[in-house]
Design an enzyme around this catalytic site. Structure first.
Site, PDB file in Angstrom:
ATOM      1  CE  LYS A  60      10.796  13.296  33.372  1.00  0.00           C
ATOM      2  NZ  LYS A  60      11.822  12.536  32.773  1.00  0.00           N
ATOM      3  CD  GLN A 104      14.392   9.701  31.667  1.00  0.00           C
ATOM      4  OE1 GLN A 104      13.360  10.488  31.558  1.00  0.00           O
ATOM      5  NE2 GLN A 104      14.501  10.270  32.976  1.00  0.00           N
ATOM      6  CG  ASP A 127      14.557  17.142  29.486  1.00  0.00           C
ATOM      7  OD1 ASP A 127      14.197  17.316  30.693  1.00  0.00           O
ATOM      8  OD2 ASP A 127      14.775  16.499  28.726  1.00  0.00           O
TER       9      ASP A 127
HETATM   10  N1  GUN Z   1      16.650  11.515  33.724  1.00  0.00           N
HETATM   11  C1  GUN Z   1      16.821  12.194  34.907  1.00  0.00           C
HETATM   12  N2  GUN Z   1      16.003  13.234  34.939  1.00  0.00           N
HETATM   13  C2  GUN Z   1      15.613  13.968  33.761  1.00  0.00           C
HETATM   14  C3  GUN Z   1      15.016  14.781  33.079  1.00  0.00           C
HETATM   15  O1  GUN Z   1      14.582  15.593  33.937  1.00  0.00           O
HETATM   16  N3  GUN Z   1      14.795  15.031  31.442  1.00  0.00           N
HETATM   17  C4  GUN Z   1      16.044  13.782  31.235  1.00  0.00           C
HETATM   18  N4  GUN Z   1      15.452  14.075  29.461  1.00  0.00           N
HETATM   19  N5  GUN Z   1      16.391  12.947  31.378  1.00  0.00           N
HETATM   20  C5  GUN Z   1      16.421  12.039  32.763  1.00  0.00           C
END
Ligand code: GUN
Length: 315
Positions: A60, A104, A127
Site C-alpha cells: 500500500k 491495518q 477503508d
Molecule cells: N486487512 C486485510 N485487508 C484489509 C483492508 O482492506 N483494510 C485494512 N484496514 N486491513 C485489512
C-alpha cells in the site's frame, strides 16, 4: 495451447491490467490536485509484526508513493495499548496533510477493532469501515467511502463489460469487509448494480443450489477451492475474492496461493473468471488510492469554496 489439452473456455478478467489503468488515472488526479496545492496524503498504521499484514502494508505504501501521494506507514509495537492507538488516530484525524487513514487489520487481541474504526473521522476513513460510511453505502449515498475489495469487484465487472442489470448475483460470504458491502453494491440502482442478490454463508442449507443459479458468482468465503466447476452455471461470470494457500511441493516455500474457486474445473464452465493471483487482489490497493484521491478532492473543493466565499465578501 497444445492440441489435445483442454480448451480454456472462460475469458480471464485481468485484474492486474485493470488495476494498473486505475492507478494511472489516480496518478493523473494526484498531479492535478498537487498543482492546486493539495497533495493527497495517506497514513497507514500497522500495529504488531504479523508478516502478512507487513507485506500488505508495504504494498500500500509503495503504491501510494508511486501515485505521487504523501504520507507513509506508522509502525507500532504489538504492545501498543488501545489508548495509545486511539491517541494516534486522533492526531491523524487533526492532521491537515492526511486525507486518508488506514489502520491495518487484524489488530493485536487486546485492541477492539470496532472502537478504533469508530474513532477514525468518517471523511478520512478510506477503508470504508466506519458505520457512517457503511450506512451511506446501504442507502445509496455516493459521498461516503466503500470498502476497497467489493468496490474493486464492481470496477472489474463494469470495466469487463459485464451487465449486472437484472442478473442473478450470488455472493458467498457475509463478512463486513467483503460479503455484506458486496451485496449492498450489487443491489444499488446504478452501473454495476441492479442485480437480484442472494447472500450465502456457513448456515446456508444447500450452497450448490444457490451457486448454480448465479449469472454472477462472487466467492468470498476464505476456504481454499471450495467452489468447484459443478457448482457453477454454464456461462456464469465468476469472481474469486479468496486468497488462500495450499500445499505445493514444486514450490520452494512448499505452498502456493489459491482462491476460493477451484480454477481448473471452473474455467471450463464459466464465461469469464478472475485468476488468483492477478484478479481481485490488485484491485484492492487501486481502490484504496482512488478513495484517498476522493478524500483529498473534497478538501480541495472546500478550500476553493472558502476562497470563493471570501472573495465575494471582500468585493
Ligand atoms: N486487512 C486485510 N485487508 C484489509 C483492508 O482492506 N483494510 C485494512 N484496514 N486491513 C485489512
Amino acid at each position: 495451447m497444445k492440441a489435445g489439452r483442454w480448451i480454456l473456455r472462460a475469458e480471464l478478467i485481468d485484474g492486474k491490467a485493470i488495476a494498473e489503468a486505475i492507478r494511472g488515472e489516480v496518478a493523473a488526479d494526484v498531479a492535478r490536485l498537487t498543482q492546486q496545492g493539495v497533495v493527497p496524503g495517506l497514513a497507514v498504521v500497522l500495529v504488531g509484526d504479523d508478516s502478512a499484514s507487513a507485506t500488505y502494508v508495504g504494498a500500500k505504501e509503495k503504491a501510494s508513493k508511486a501515485a505521487g501521494m504523501s504520507g507513509g506507514t506508522i509502525r507500532l509495537p504489538a504492545s501498543t495499548s488501545q489508548a495509545e492507538l486511539l491517541a494516534l488516530v486522533e492526531q491523524l484525524n487533526a492532521d491537515v496533510t492526511v486525507h486518508g487513514i488506514l489502520v491495518q487489520m487484524p489488530l493485536p487481541k487486546h485492541i477492539d477493532p470496532d472502537t478504533v474504526i469508530r474513532h477514525i473521522r468518517p471523511d478520512k476513513d478510506v477503508d470504508g469501515f466506519h458505520p457512517e460510511n457503511v450506512g451511506k453505502l446501504l442507502i445509496g449515498h455516493t459521498d461516503g467511502f466503500v470498502s476497497c475489495t467489493p468496490a474493486g469487484v464492481i470496477e472489474l465487472l463494469v470495466r469487463s463489460g459485464v451487465d449486472t442489470r437484472g442478473a442473478e448475483a450470488v455472493v458467498v460470504g457475509r463478512s463486513n469487509i467483503v460479503g455484506k458491502p458486496m451485496a449492498a453494491l450489487l443491489v444499488q440502482g446504478r452501473a454495476g448494480g441492479d442485480a437480484t442478490v442472494t447472500v450465502c454463508h456457513s448456515r446456508t442449507r444447500d450452497l450448490a443450489y444457490h451457486t448454480r443459479r448465479a449469472d454472477i458468482l462472487i466467492a468470498a468465503i476464505g476456504r481454499a477451492e471450495m467452489i468447484t466447476g459443478d457448482m457453477i452455471k454454464p456461462g456464469a461470470v465468476v469472481i474469486d475474492v479468496g486468497m488462500n494457500t495450499k500445499p505445493d511441493p514444486t514450490k520452494a516455500k512448499g505452498t502456493r496461493l489459491c482462491g476460493d474457486v477451484h480454477f481448473d474445473s471452473a474455467v471450463e464452465v464459466a464465461s469469464k473468471i478472475t485468476p488468483v493471483p492477478g484478479g481481485v487482489g490488485p484491485m484492492t490497493i487501486a481502490m484504496l488510492l482512488k478513495n484517498t484521491v476522493k478524500a483529498a478532492e473534497r478538501v480541495a473543493e472546500r478550500a476553493a469554496d472558502t476562497a470563493g466565499a471570501t472573495k465575494t465578501v471582500q468585493s
